[in-house]
Design a protein around this motif. Structure first.
Motif, PDB file in Angstrom:
ATOM      1  N   CYS A  51       0.831  -1.206   0.000  1.00  0.00           N
ATOM      2  CA  CYS A  51       0.000   0.000   0.000  1.00  0.00           C
ATOM      3  C   CYS A  51       0.865   1.255   0.000  1.00  0.00           C
ATOM      4  O   CYS A  51       0.575   2.227  -0.718  1.00  0.00           O
ATOM      5  CB  CYS A  51      -0.916   0.008   1.226  1.00  0.00           C
ATOM      6  SG  CYS A  51      -2.206  -1.251   1.212  1.00  0.00           S
ATOM      7  N   ALA A  52       1.917   1.244   0.802  1.00  0.00           N
ATOM      8  CA  ALA A  52       2.816   2.403   0.867  1.00  0.00           C
ATOM      9  C   ALA A  52       3.471   2.653  -0.479  1.00  0.00           C
ATOM     10  O   ALA A  52       3.622   3.809  -0.908  1.00  0.00           O
ATOM     11  CB  ALA A  52       3.875   2.176   1.951  1.00  0.00           C
ATOM     12  N   ALA A  53       3.831   1.581  -1.182  1.00  0.00           N
ATOM     13  CA  ALA A  53       4.461   1.738  -2.498  1.00  0.00           C
ATOM     14  C   ALA A  53       3.493   2.337  -3.510  1.00  0.00           C
ATOM     15  O   ALA A  53       3.886   3.139  -4.369  1.00  0.00           O
ATOM     16  CB  ALA A  53       4.974   0.378  -2.985  1.00  0.00           C
ATOM     17  N   LEU A  54       2.215   1.971  -3.415  1.00  0.00           N
ATOM     18  CA  LEU A  54       1.212   2.506  -4.346  1.00  0.00           C
ATOM     19  C   LEU A  54       0.998   4.006  -4.148  1.00  0.00           C
ATOM     20  O   LEU A  54       0.594   4.711  -5.079  1.00  0.00           O
ATOM     21  CB  LEU A  54      -0.111   1.773  -4.166  1.00  0.00           C
ATOM     22  CG  LEU A  54      -0.168   0.336  -4.689  1.00  0.00           C
ATOM     23  CD1 LEU A  54      -1.408  -0.379  -4.172  1.00  0.00           C
ATOM     24  CD2 LEU A  54      -0.150   0.323  -6.213  1.00  0.00           C
ATOM     25  N   LEU A  55       1.249   4.506  -2.938  1.00  0.00           N
ATOM     26  CA  LEU A  55       1.038   5.915  -2.634  1.00  0.00           C
ATOM     27  C   LEU A  55       2.339   6.713  -2.611  1.00  0.00           C
ATOM     28  O   LEU A  55       2.311   7.923  -2.368  1.00  0.00           O
ATOM     29  CB  LEU A  55       0.338   6.060  -1.280  1.00  0.00           C
ATOM     30  CG  LEU A  55      -1.031   5.392  -1.154  1.00  0.00           C
ATOM     31  CD1 LEU A  55      -1.568   5.552   0.267  1.00  0.00           C
ATOM     32  CD2 LEU A  55      -2.015   5.973  -2.153  1.00  0.00           C
ATOM     33  N   ALA A  56       3.450   6.054  -2.872  1.00  0.00           N
ATOM     34  CA  ALA A  56       4.747   6.729  -2.806  1.00  0.00           C
ATOM     35  C   ALA A  56       4.912   7.712  -3.967  1.00  0.00           C
ATOM     36  O   ALA A  56       4.323   7.529  -5.039  1.00  0.00           O
ATOM     37  CB  ALA A  56       5.867   5.692  -2.848  1.00  0.00           C
ATOM     38  N   PRO A  57       5.699   8.772  -3.763  1.00  0.00           N
ATOM     39  CA  PRO A  57       5.928   9.764  -4.828  1.00  0.00           C
ATOM     40  C   PRO A  57       6.902   9.255  -5.884  1.00  0.00           C
ATOM     41  O   PRO A  57       8.062   9.676  -5.957  1.00  0.00           O
ATOM     42  CB  PRO A  57       6.505  10.958  -4.052  1.00  0.00           C
ATOM     43  CG  PRO A  57       7.161  10.351  -2.861  1.00  0.00           C
ATOM     44  CD  PRO A  57       6.343   9.152  -2.489  1.00  0.00           C
TER      45      PRO A  57
END
Length: 326
Positions: A51-57
């Motif tokens: 999930c964090a990777a999907l929202l990362a810049p």
């Protein structure tokens, strides 16, 4: 005891021994669940990292097409990188926004100047913060706490569950903490040229999609109830906005023929305080654009929420908290 079969004699246990055996069985079940939760936490961490990777810049980001349904009122695109909008061009065709001479529409461009204010999604910032908090909870539970302490593990699982629920709610949108458009005006300098004074540009997240509302505003005289159009900033400078407070010929004909004035949006009769001034919404355009990365993140958070809820319920049952709230 003489009249009992061998099997019946075997199953009769003294009450103190029965209690002791029940306690021993529960202790073994609790130890097993606490041990298995370590594997569950490892799996949850992997899902949270996805999930964090999907929202990362991450470049090049997500480019989303914006187009109003069944009209040419709004066309364009924006590019999202992480929580920020880094690029975008939008063409407006609204009667209350004067079009520059020789142009087919009014162009709103996201400024790419290094000193320009940033357009960001507060909901995505909240979601990323909560996901990072979840990862911290998992690490603390696995490495720094007592894995055999049921009360500690239960508290950590509860905190993890609440954070995941809040992260999912932020992506779903319309939470009590979410700012409304009139409380959250964008800085006009975020656009080139600057956003017209009578135009409200509001971006938010709804059901993991990007939702854009563009409104044209007119000042309201609180004493008389009449409306005064706000001035419009164009390439030629500040010019008065056209007046739309009176009835058009079509409206007058409708009145003569017995019809009422047409209401073109749901906020037509409301008054809002925007930048310290009472205003009415003259025109309103709503555009929704699906964001695949946000949709994937919300789906993963939903699956993680269900898994944590099952683990929390199982631990509560063994700890004798079945049916308790909190």
């Amino acid at each position: 005891m003489a009249g009992l079969t061998g099997r019946e004699r075997f199953t009769i246990i003294a009450q103190p021994d029965l209690i002791e055996q029940e306690e021993s069985t529960l202790a073994r079940e609790l130890a097993w669940i606490l041990s298995s939760l370590q594997d569950t936490l490892q799996s949850l961490k992997a899902g949270l990292e996805e999930c964090a990777a999907l929202l990362a810049p991450s470049e090049p980001g997500s480019t989303l097409v914006l187009s109003s349904l069944r009209s040419e009122n709004l066309k364009g695109f924006i590019t999202r990188v992480g929580t920020r909008i880094v690029k975008g061009d939008i063409q407006l065709r609204l009667p209350s926004v004067p079009v520059p001479r020789g142009q087919p529409s009014y162009k709103l461009s996201i400024s790419t100047q290094p000193t320009a204010p940033t357009l960001a999604f507060e909901q995505l910032t909240t979601t990323r913060t909560l996901i990072n908090a979840c990862l911290d909870v998992v690490d603390a539970t696995r490495w720094t706490g007592d894995a055999t302490n049921a009360d500690f593990i239960s508290g950590q699982i509860r905190l993890l569950h609440e954070n995941i629920q809040e992260a999912k709610a932020a992506l779903k949108g319309w939470t009590p903490s979410q700012k409304l458009w009139y409380d959250d005006p964008v800085d006009p300098a975020a656009f080139t040229p600057a956003l017209p004074a009578n135009v409200s540009f509001h971006l938010c997240i709804s059901e993991a999609a990007v939702l854009l509302h563009v409104r044209t505003l007119e000042a309201t005289n609180s004493n008389t109830g009449t409306s005064t159009p706000l001035p419009v900033t164009t390439a030629a400078g500040l010019v008065p906005a056209p007046s739309y407070s009176g009835f058009s010929i079509r409206d007058r004909l409708a009145g003569v023929l017995g019809g009422g004035k047409q209401i073109v949006h749901d906020e037509a009769h409301e008054v809002f305080v925007y930048k310290g001034q009472e205003v009415r919404v003259k025109e309103k355009v709503r555009v929704e654009s699906q964001d695949p990365s946000l949709m994937a993140a919300m789906a993963k958070l939903g699956a993680l929420e269900r898994n944590v809820a099952l683990a929390r319920r199982a631990l509560d049952v063994v700890m004798g908290r079945d049916g308790e709230e909190g």
